[in-house]
Design a protein around this motif. Structure first.
Motif, PDB file in Angstrom:
ATOM      1  N   ALA A  99      -9.343   0.288   4.606  1.00 20.66           N
ATOM      2  CA  ALA A  99      -8.542  -0.929   4.791  1.00 20.66           C
ATOM      3  C   ALA A  99      -9.120  -2.134   4.068  1.00 20.66           C
ATOM      4  N   GLN A 100     -10.370  -2.043   3.632  1.00 24.75           N
ATOM      5  CA  GLN A 100     -11.009  -3.190   2.977  1.00 24.75           C
ATOM      6  C   GLN A 100     -10.234  -3.643   1.746  1.00 24.75           C
ATOM      7  N   LEU A 101      -9.676  -2.682   0.994  1.00 31.37           N
ATOM      8  CA  LEU A 101      -8.924  -3.030  -0.215  1.00 31.37           C
ATOM      9  C   LEU A 101      -7.768  -3.962   0.103  1.00 31.37           C
ATOM     10  N   LEU A 102      -7.036  -3.680   1.183  1.00 33.66           N
ATOM     11  CA  LEU A 102      -5.888  -4.513   1.533  1.00 33.66           C
ATOM     12  C   LEU A 102      -6.332  -5.873   2.048  1.00 33.66           C
ATOM     13  N   ILE A 103      -7.336  -5.882   2.915  1.00 29.77           N
ATOM     14  CA  ILE A 103      -7.791  -7.147   3.495  1.00 29.77           C
ATOM     15  C   ILE A 103      -8.340  -8.067   2.414  1.00 29.77           C
ATOM     16  N   ASP A 104      -8.967  -7.497   1.396  1.00 31.06           N
ATOM     17  CA  ASP A 104      -9.503  -8.316   0.308  1.00 31.06           C
ATOM     18  C   ASP A 104      -8.411  -9.010  -0.494  1.00 31.06           C
ATOM     19  N   GLN A 105      -7.180  -8.528  -0.383  1.00 33.93           N
ATOM     20  CA  GLN A 105      -6.071  -9.158  -1.114  1.00 33.93           C
ATOM     21  C   GLN A 105      -5.458 -10.327  -0.352  1.00 33.93           C
ATOM     22  N   VAL A 165       4.914  -1.012 -15.283  1.00 30.97           N
ATOM     23  CA  VAL A 165       6.305  -1.190 -14.855  1.00 30.97           C
ATOM     24  C   VAL A 165       6.459  -2.185 -13.712  1.00 30.97           C
ATOM     25  N   ILE A 166       5.380  -2.505 -12.985  1.00 34.49           N
ATOM     26  CA  ILE A 166       5.516  -3.464 -11.875  1.00 34.49           C
ATOM     27  C   ILE A 166       5.270  -4.898 -12.322  1.00 34.49           C
ATOM     28  N   ALA A 167       4.795  -5.110 -13.546  1.00 33.56           N
ATOM     29  CA  ALA A 167       4.498  -6.468 -14.023  1.00 33.56           C
ATOM     30  C   ALA A 167       5.716  -7.372 -13.830  1.00 33.56           C
ATOM     31  N   PRO A 168       5.475  -8.638 -13.389  1.00 35.77           N
ATOM     32  CA  PRO A 168       4.196  -9.349 -13.309  1.00 35.77           C
ATOM     33  C   PRO A 168       3.398  -9.143 -12.010  1.00 35.77           C
ATOM     34  N   ALA A 169       3.851  -8.234 -11.143  1.00 35.09           N
ATOM     35  CA  ALA A 169       3.021  -7.884  -9.983  1.00 35.09           C
ATOM     36  C   ALA A 169       1.718  -7.250 -10.488  1.00 35.09           C
ATOM     37  N   SER A 170       0.676  -7.297  -9.666  1.00 32.10           N
ATOM     38  CA  SER A 170      -0.630  -6.783 -10.087  1.00 32.10           C
ATOM     39  C   SER A 170      -0.961  -5.486  -9.360  1.00 32.10           C
ATOM     40  N   LEU A 171      -1.870  -4.723  -9.951  1.00 30.60           N
ATOM     41  CA  LEU A 171      -2.296  -3.444  -9.398  1.00 30.60           C
ATOM     42  C   LEU A 171      -3.770  -3.521  -9.023  1.00 30.60           C
ATOM     43  N   HIS A 172      -4.107  -2.986  -7.821  1.00 33.00           N
ATOM     44  CA  HIS A 172      -5.485  -3.009  -7.325  1.00 33.00           C
ATOM     45  C   HIS A 172      -5.809  -1.618  -6.779  1.00 33.00           C
ATOM     46  N   THR A 173      -6.906  -1.038  -7.218  1.00 36.06           N
ATOM     47  CA  THR A 173      -7.266   0.311  -6.801  1.00 36.06           C
ATOM     48  C   THR A 173      -8.730   0.390  -6.394  1.00 36.06           C
ATOM     49  N   VAL A 174      -9.033   1.410  -5.608  1.00 33.59           N
ATOM     50  CA  VAL A 174     -10.424   1.702  -5.248  1.00 33.59           C
ATOM     51  C   VAL A 174     -10.518   3.184  -4.929  1.00 33.59           C
ATOM     52  N   ALA A 175     -11.657   3.782  -5.204  1.00 33.97           N
ATOM     53  CA  ALA A 175     -11.890   5.187  -4.859  1.00 33.97           C
ATOM     54  C   ALA A 175     -12.273   5.308  -3.391  1.00 33.97           C
ATOM     55  N   LEU A 176     -11.723   6.288  -2.722  1.00 32.44           N
ATOM     56  CA  LEU A 176     -12.026   6.504  -1.307  1.00 32.44           C
ATOM     57  C   LEU A 176     -13.522   6.633  -1.083  1.00 32.44           C
ATOM     58  N   HIS A 233       0.876  -1.181   0.000  1.00 25.98           N
ATOM     59  CA  HIS A 233       0.000   0.000   0.000  1.00 25.98           C
ATOM     60  C   HIS A 233       0.905   1.220   0.000  1.00 25.98           C
ATOM     61  N   ALA A 234       0.930   1.927  -1.125  1.00 23.00           N
ATOM     62  CA  ALA A 234       1.877   3.028  -1.293  1.00 23.00           C
ATOM     63  C   ALA A 234       1.192   4.356  -1.577  1.00 23.00           C
ATOM     64  N   GLY A 235      -0.059   4.518  -1.198  1.00 26.27           N
ATOM     65  CA  GLY A 235      -0.682   5.811  -1.421  1.00 26.27           C
ATOM     66  C   GLY A 235      -2.104   5.704  -1.929  1.00 26.27           C
ATOM     67  N   PHE A 236      -2.624   6.812  -2.360  1.00 25.75           N
ATOM     68  CA  PHE A 236      -1.931   8.095  -2.417  1.00 25.75           C
ATOM     69  C   PHE A 236      -2.203   8.887  -1.136  1.00 25.75           C
ATOM     70  N   HIS A 237      -1.564  10.061  -1.003  1.00 23.07           N
ATOM     71  CA  HIS A 237      -1.795  10.898   0.168  1.00 23.07           C
ATOM     72  C   HIS A 237      -3.257  11.354   0.234  1.00 23.07           C
ATOM     73  N   LYS A 238      -3.720  11.534   1.449  1.00 19.50           N
ATOM     74  CA  LYS A 238      -5.072  12.025   1.722  1.00 19.50           C
ATOM     75  C   LYS A 238      -6.154  11.135   1.123  1.00 19.50           C
ATOM     76  N   THR A 239      -5.907   9.823   1.174  1.00 21.87           N
ATOM     77  CA  THR A 239      -6.931   8.860   0.735  1.00 21.87           C
ATOM     78  C   THR A 239      -7.155   7.781   1.794  1.00 21.87           C
ATOM     79  N   GLY A 240      -6.986   8.139   3.060  1.00 24.82           N
ATOM     80  CA  GLY A 240      -7.245   7.193   4.142  1.00 24.82           C
ATOM     81  C   GLY A 240      -6.037   6.423   4.621  1.00 24.82           C
ATOM     82  N   SER A 241      -4.822   6.885   4.290  1.00 23.35           N
ATOM     83  CA  SER A 241      -3.615   6.123   4.637  1.00 23.35           C
ATOM     84  C   SER A 241      -3.437   5.940   6.141  1.00 23.35           C
ATOM     85  N   THR A 242      -3.597   7.020   6.891  1.00 25.51           N
ATOM     86  CA  THR A 242      -3.417   6.905   8.342  1.00 25.51           C
ATOM     87  C   THR A 242      -4.454   5.970   8.942  1.00 25.51           C
TER      88      THR A 242
END
Length: 271
Positions: free
Chosen positions: A201-207, A179-190, A8-17
């Protein structure tokens, strides 16, 4: 079985804390099944160097970031799952010291993906997670945050003109995915997270491959690091434009921010 690595690397002001507090406060349930790397271990090392690289963009700083990340991972068991979380891994927050956007995030994520693959092995299931936010709401949140924590003297119109439009985020994420392939990317709107039990945190737990009995024990975390109300912006801006010394300025801002905020119940504000 190969390890699963959640970045989980961001972005800022999207619920990181909020996400990081959730991980820390649910450590008892998570730790038997997943290792955690949180700001306490990343903030003064790899995450700090990622911010410096995003500001100065030198090959040396990128190499220092990589070396620090390798050192941080050294004690991590490559056979066990890992969740790694720090929003500064994507670079410096837009609006700070001339930072215009996340143009350096792809190269930071590319280097991080290589490092993780080397540590966990070629079969590791590496997943990069990013939360996004509606551009206008995001811009205001970044501006208000910078008004609070720095001597930013730009009004919202001036601030908007200084940074890369946040509606370019899909292009940034597409480049990261490449550029991260073969790693995968997962996103969600706040904005979509408010409908989930665990919020951002649901996005991370779902992984993670967690048993259902563990998932049900995970306690939701309330929003943290909530920015100042928009109604306080004129006074914060006036304080930043004043000749007050740093100590007095900090005290005056603290007193101002203690006022109760009046907000619309549908207004979303997060770290």
């Amino acid at each position: 079985m190969a390890a699963r690595v959640i970045v989980h690397a961001g972005f800022h002001k999207t619920g990181s804390t909020t996400i990081q507090r959730f991980l820390r406060n649910n450590r008892k349930e998570l730790s038997p099944r997943v290792q955690l790397l949180l700001p306490f271990r990343l903030g003064k090392g790899a995450a700090r160097l990622a911010m410096r690289h995003s500001r100065f963009r030198t090959p040396q700083l990128l190499d220092e970031f990589a070396a620090e990340m390798c050192e941080t991972l050294a004690p991590i068991d490559p056979a066990r799952d890992l969740v790694l979380s720090h929003e500064n891994l994507a670079g410096r927050m837009p609006g700070r010291d001339g930072q215009k956007g996340y143009d350096c995030a792809p190269e930071l994520m590319a280097r991080l993906a290589v490092i993780l693959r080397a540590h966990f092995g070629p079969d590791a299931d590496i997943r990069f997670c990013f939360l996004t936010r509606a551009p206008d709401s995001w811009l205001k949140s970044l501006w208000l945050h910078n008004l609070r924590v720095s001597r930013l003297q730009q009004d919202l119109h001036e601030f908007r003109a200084e940074i890369t439009p946040l509606d370019t985020t899909p292009e940034t994420l597409a480049l990261i995915e490449q550029v991260i392939a073969p790693a995968s990317l997962h996103t969600v709107a706040l904005e979509q997270c408010v409908a989930t039990r665990l919020g951002p945190a649901q996005l991370l737990i779902d992984q993670l491959d967690l048993p259902q009995e563990v998932r049900t024990k995970l306690a939701p975390e309330p929003a943290h690091n909530i920015g100042p109300a928009l109604e306080l912006a004129p006074e914060l801006l006036a304080l930043n434009r004043s000749a007050l010394d740093d100590e007095t300025l900090t005290a005056r801002k603290a007193a101002l921010l203690e006022r109760p905020a009046i907000e619309s119940p549908t207004h979303v504000r997060h770290a």
